[in-house]
Design a protein around this motif. Structure first.
Motif, short mmCIF file in Angstrom:
data_model
loop_
_atom_site.label_atom_id
_atom_site.label_comp_id
_atom_site.label_asym_id
_atom_site.label_seq_id
_atom_site.Cartn_x
_atom_site.Cartn_y
_atom_site.Cartn_z
N ASP A 120 66.04 33.81 56.39
CA ASP A 120 66.36 33.99 57.80
C ASP A 120 65.45 35.10 58.34
OD1 ASP A 120 67.37 34.39 60.30
OD2 ASP A 120 69.46 34.53 59.67
N PRO A 121 64.41 34.73 59.11
CA PRO A 121 63.49 35.75 59.58
C PRO A 121 64.09 36.73 60.58
CG PRO A 121 62.96 33.61 60.53
CD PRO A 121 64.05 33.39 59.54
N THR A 122 65.15 36.33 61.26
CA THR A 122 65.80 37.23 62.22
C THR A 122 66.41 38.43 61.52
OG1 THR A 122 66.32 35.32 63.60
CG2 THR A 122 67.49 37.37 64.07
N TYR A 123 67.13 38.18 60.43
CA TYR A 123 67.79 39.25 59.69
C TYR A 123 66.99 39.72 58.48
CZ TYR A 123 71.80 38.03 62.54
OH TYR A 123 72.63 37.80 63.59
N ARG A 124 65.89 39.03 58.19
CA ARG A 124 65.04 39.36 57.04
C ARG A 124 65.81 39.39 55.74
NH1 ARG A 124 61.36 44.16 59.64
NH2 ARG A 124 60.64 42.94 61.39
N CYS A 125 66.58 38.32 55.52
CA CYS A 125 67.33 38.18 54.28
C CYS A 125 67.53 36.70 53.98
CB CYS A 125 68.68 38.89 54.37
SG CYS A 125 69.83 38.10 55.50
N PHE A 126 68.04 36.40 52.80
CA PHE A 126 68.38 35.03 52.45
C PHE A 126 69.81 34.75 52.85
CE2 PHE A 126 64.93 36.05 49.53
CZ PHE A 126 64.10 34.96 49.72
N LYS A 127 70.06 33.56 53.40
CA LYS A 127 71.40 33.17 53.80
C LYS A 127 71.75 31.86 53.12
CE LYS A 127 72.97 34.35 57.83
NZ LYS A 127 73.26 34.42 59.24
N PHE A 128 72.94 31.80 52.52
CA PHE A 128 73.46 30.60 51.88
C PHE A 128 74.79 30.27 52.51
CE2 PHE A 128 70.84 32.83 48.79
CZ PHE A 128 69.93 31.84 48.47
N ASN A 129 74.88 29.10 53.14
CA ASN A 129 76.12 28.68 53.81
C ASN A 129 76.64 29.75 54.77
OD1 ASN A 129 76.09 26.23 52.46
ND2 ASN A 129 77.21 27.08 50.73
N LYS A 130 75.75 30.27 55.58
CA LYS A 130 76.07 31.30 56.59
C LYS A 130 76.55 32.62 55.98
CE LYS A 130 77.03 27.94 60.16
NZ LYS A 130 77.95 27.46 61.18
N VAL A 131 76.25 32.86 54.72
CA VAL A 131 76.58 34.12 54.06
C VAL A 131 75.27 34.80 53.71
CG1 VAL A 131 77.65 35.19 52.05
CG2 VAL A 131 78.70 33.19 53.10
N ASP A 132 75.07 36.01 54.25
CA ASP A 132 73.82 36.70 53.96
C ASP A 132 73.86 37.34 52.58
OD1 ASP A 132 75.48 38.84 54.40
OD2 ASP A 132 74.46 39.56 56.17
N MET A 133 72.70 37.44 51.98
CA MET A 133 72.59 37.95 50.62
C MET A 133 71.97 39.35 50.63
SD MET A 133 73.99 35.49 49.16
CE MET A 133 73.84 35.89 47.47
N ILE A 134 72.49 40.21 51.47
CA ILE A 134 72.01 41.59 51.57
C ILE A 134 72.84 42.46 50.64
CG2 ILE A 134 71.71 43.55 53.11
CD1 ILE A 134 71.43 41.56 55.39
N PRO A 135 72.20 43.25 49.81
CA PRO A 135 72.98 44.13 48.91
C PRO A 135 73.81 45.14 49.69
CG PRO A 135 70.68 44.03 48.23
CD PRO A 135 70.77 43.34 49.56
N THR A 136 74.98 45.45 49.17
CA THR A 136 75.84 46.46 49.78
C THR A 136 75.38 47.85 49.34
OG1 THR A 136 77.36 46.43 47.92
CG2 THR A 136 77.79 44.88 49.72
N ILE A 137 75.95 48.86 49.94
CA ILE A 137 75.61 50.24 49.55
C ILE A 137 75.95 50.47 48.09
CG2 ILE A 137 76.22 52.66 49.89
CD1 ILE A 137 76.37 52.12 52.86
N GLU A 138 77.05 49.89 47.63
CA GLU A 138 77.43 50.04 46.22
C GLU A 138 76.38 49.41 45.30
OE1 GLU A 138 79.50 48.84 48.57
OE2 GLU A 138 80.97 50.45 48.73
N GLU A 139 75.86 48.24 45.70
CA GLU A 139 74.85 47.58 44.88
C GLU A 139 73.54 48.37 44.89
OE1 GLU A 139 76.36 42.99 45.28
OE2 GLU A 139 75.18 43.85 46.92
N TYR A 140 73.16 48.91 46.06
CA TYR A 140 71.98 49.77 46.10
C TYR A 140 72.18 50.99 45.22
CZ TYR A 140 69.39 47.44 49.83
OH TYR A 140 68.66 46.57 50.57
#
Length: 66
Positions: free
Chosen positions: A31-51
């Motif tokens: 998704d170029p708008t959010y600059r992340c991968f999206k699967f079934n309208k769920v973005d795959m951006i790491p959370t602060i805990e994952e970072y």
């Protein structure tokens, strides 16, 4: 020599064989708008805990904005 120290031997990337199916999947779900991968309208951006786990850094400073 500074380029070599910073990037290493990037010329070796010319010889990497691309997986066409993987490349098509990456393009399809990017998704170029959010600059992340999206699967079934769920973005795959790491959370602060994952970072925090990835970078081995404690992000729980209450006086800091992340």
């Amino acid at each position: 020599m500074q380029f070599w120290d910073k990037y290493g031997n990037v010329a070796q990337l010319l010889f990497v064989k691309l997986d066409d199916a993987l490349l098509k999947a990456m393009v399809r779900f990017w998704d170029p708008t959010y600059r992340c991968f999206k699967f079934n309208k769920v973005d795959m951006i790491p959370t602060i805990e994952e970072y925090s786990t990835l970078f081995h850094y404690d992000f729980r400073d209450p006086l800091r904005i992340y």
